[in-house]
Design a protein around this motif. Structure first.
Motif, mmCIF file in Angstrom:
data_model
loop_
_atom_site.group_PDB
_atom_site.id
_atom_site.type_symbol
_atom_site.label_atom_id
_atom_site.label_comp_id
_atom_site.label_asym_id
_atom_site.label_seq_id
_atom_site.Cartn_x
_atom_site.Cartn_y
_atom_site.Cartn_z
ATOM 1 N N ASN A 15 0.831 -1.207 0.000
ATOM 2 C CA ASN A 15 0.000 0.000 0.000
ATOM 3 C C ASN A 15 0.866 1.259 0.000
ATOM 4 O OD1 ASN A 15 -2.630 -1.056 -0.121
ATOM 5 N ND2 ASN A 15 -2.655 -1.482 2.088
ATOM 6 N N GLU A 18 2.274 1.852 -3.475
ATOM 7 C CA GLU A 18 1.260 2.399 -4.376
ATOM 8 C C GLU A 18 0.955 3.855 -4.047
ATOM 9 O OE1 GLU A 18 -1.365 2.629 -7.485
ATOM 10 O OE2 GLU A 18 0.036 1.004 -6.998
ATOM 11 N N LYS A 21 4.373 5.953 -4.599
ATOM 12 C CA LYS A 21 5.025 5.765 -5.897
ATOM 13 C C LYS A 21 6.542 5.690 -5.753
ATOM 14 C CE LYS A 21 0.952 6.209 -7.745
ATOM 15 N NZ LYS A 21 0.194 5.006 -8.157
ATOM 16 N N SER A 68 -5.790 -5.304 -5.347
ATOM 17 C CA SER A 68 -5.413 -4.622 -4.111
ATOM 18 C C SER A 68 -4.253 -5.360 -3.448
ATOM 19 C CB SER A 68 -6.596 -4.568 -3.150
ATOM 20 O OG SER A 68 -6.906 -5.872 -2.674
ATOM 21 N N ASP A 320 8.809 -4.499 -9.422
ATOM 22 C CA ASP A 320 7.986 -3.285 -9.438
ATOM 23 C C ASP A 320 8.189 -2.484 -10.713
ATOM 24 O OD1 ASP A 320 10.587 -3.015 -8.287
ATOM 25 O OD2 ASP A 320 10.064 -1.042 -7.489
ATOM 26 N N LYS A 324 5.838 -0.394 -14.232
ATOM 27 C CA LYS A 324 6.031 1.048 -14.412
ATOM 28 C C LYS A 324 6.561 1.398 -15.802
ATOM 29 C CE LYS A 324 7.121 1.795 -9.514
ATOM 30 N NZ LYS A 324 8.197 2.212 -8.559
#
Length: 429
Positions: A15, A18, A21, A68, A320, A324
């Motif tokens: 979380n 996210e 960033k 989520s 990750d 992106k």
């Protein structure tokens, strides 16, 4: 911490990633600083949960019907770590730090057949990259993506200037280290499962003495294929922290000269201590100043370009970044690669070789760049990699590795390495 608390922490970290960033490594570090009660085993387990969730983010989100942080972590706990929903709910009921118990809907979703997902989701790849992956790997592109979503091994290169593989294997025996398949100087510790900890070998006596460096076997392979030999004059044009520079110095047995250069002074900074620890004495570091390389024009036997790229080959280690990547960033890297290749060409002497390397699996950064360079620089031709491989590496080259333009592509599926592209471009006499 017990598993329920670790799952809650992993959800919290995801979380945070996210919301802010920021890179996963920074979020994990921040969580550790804010929760100093957590031991090394806890931090390792939480990191594994977070990285496993991101490696298979698309396929887990498909199964859960939800992307989520909670959905992803629960999917890892059940599908990857092989806990049952019933066991988790029983554990959650007795732990004040646990997430909410799994709902009936979540338990039902965990039974979803993953083979019903679209191909890009089964491959855990961004959908916009499908045409590129199909070009690179043909009908095997989904399997390549699935292999890219696994955990990486911990690989090390034995520094032949100071040690040998038998000594390093004995030194790292407690970690179940074994020799690598292809690199003749490679040692590897296979990836663990679930909450297993990756050993910090950089605190080991052998590392501190310069017996070995942490380096993916794929990086070792392309460094060996560069073909640097004792007495050569070599320019490492994008040296960075010096991983490949050190490998080249060992291959040259400290004879000849390597010029290590990088346009970013900060990337280059760690190289000095690494050279000293490794006993590499034939390396001259050139700072990024105007005219710093002018005296090398037309004189190099080898010019190694480990080009800036999207890093798609390292997605096992930095999952990750997979989610992106954008077409705009890819286009920026392509422009940088073209410019660097053209700049590198002027340093290659007649009969010398320009080595082009990326840690990318995308043809836009690999074969397309090689083909375009050869069209702009007709004095260069693609060298046959087969004899380079045979003379430098410990196992035969798979017929699957050569690319359309005469390079090779290493991948987790093909070579159990990170993704790398390698091409050797020889200048006419």
């Amino acid at each position: 911490m017990r598993l329920p608390g670790r799952l809650s922490a992993a959800i919290e970290v995801l979380n945070d990633v996210e919301a802010r960033k920021r890179p996963v490594s920074e979020a994990l570090k921040a969580w550790g600083l804010g929760n100093r009660f957590a031991g090394a085993g806890d931090r390792a387990a939480i990191g594994n949960l977070v990285y496993d969730a991101l490696r298979r983010r698309a396929s887990h989100a498909f199964i859960m019907g939800d992307d989520s942080a909670r959905a992803l972590v629960l999917a890892v706990a059940v599908l990857d770590w092989h806990n049952t929903p019933e066991t988790l709910n029983a554990a959650f009921a007795d732990d004040a730090h646990a997430p909410a118990q799994l709902s009936d809907a979540e338990i039902a979703r965990l039974q979803t057949d993953p083979t019903t997902a679209p191909d890009h989701i089964r491959a855990d790849m961004p959908e916009w990259l499908v045409p590129s992956l199909q070009r690179a790997f043909g009908p095997n592109w989904v399997a390549e993506g699935q292999a890219m979503a696994g955990r990486p091994s911990l690989d090390m290169r034995v520094n032949a200037l100071k040690s040998n593989r038998d000594r390093v294997l004995k030194n790292l025996k407690r970690f179940d280290a074994v020799q690598t398949q292809f690199s003749p100087n490679g040692v590897t510790i296979p990836p663990g499962e679930r909450d297993s900890r990756t050993p910090n070998v950089t605190t080991d006596e052998g590392y501190l003495k310069g017996w070995f460096e942490v380096q993916d076997q794929g990086s070792q392979i392309v460094a060996a294929l560069a073909g640097a030999r004792p007495g050569n004059q070599v320019l490492d044009l994008c040296a960075g922290a010096g991983g490949k520079t050190l490998a080249l110095a060992a291959d040259m047995t400290n004879k000849g000269q390597i010029f290590a250069y990088d346009s970013d002074r900060n990337r280059l900074a760690p190289i000095y201590d690494r050279l000293k620890r490794n006993g590499a004495r034939n390396v001259q570091v050139r700072a990024p100043l105007d005219g710093a390389l002018d005296d090398l024009v037309g004189k190099m036997d080898r010019v190694v370009v480990d080009a800036p790229c999207t890093g798609t080959g390292t997605w096992r280690r930095r999952p990750d970044t997979k989610w992106k990547l954008t077409p705009e960033l890819l286009a920026t890297r392509q422009a940088e690669q073209s410019a660097i290749l053209d700049d590198a060409a002027r340093f290659v002497k007649p009969g010398g070789t320009l080595i082009y390397i990326t840690c990318s699996i995308l043809p836009e950064e690999n074969d397309d760049q090689t083909t375009a360079f050869l069209a702009r620089q007709p004095q260069f031709v693609v060298a046959d990699i087969a004899p380079l491989w045979q003379s430098s590496l410990a196992a035969p080259m798979s017929p699957e590795l050569p690319s359309v333009a005469g390079g090779i592509i290493l991948t987790p599926r093909r070579t159990a390495t990170d993704g790398f592209y390698f091409a050797a471009l020889t200048r006419a006499e």
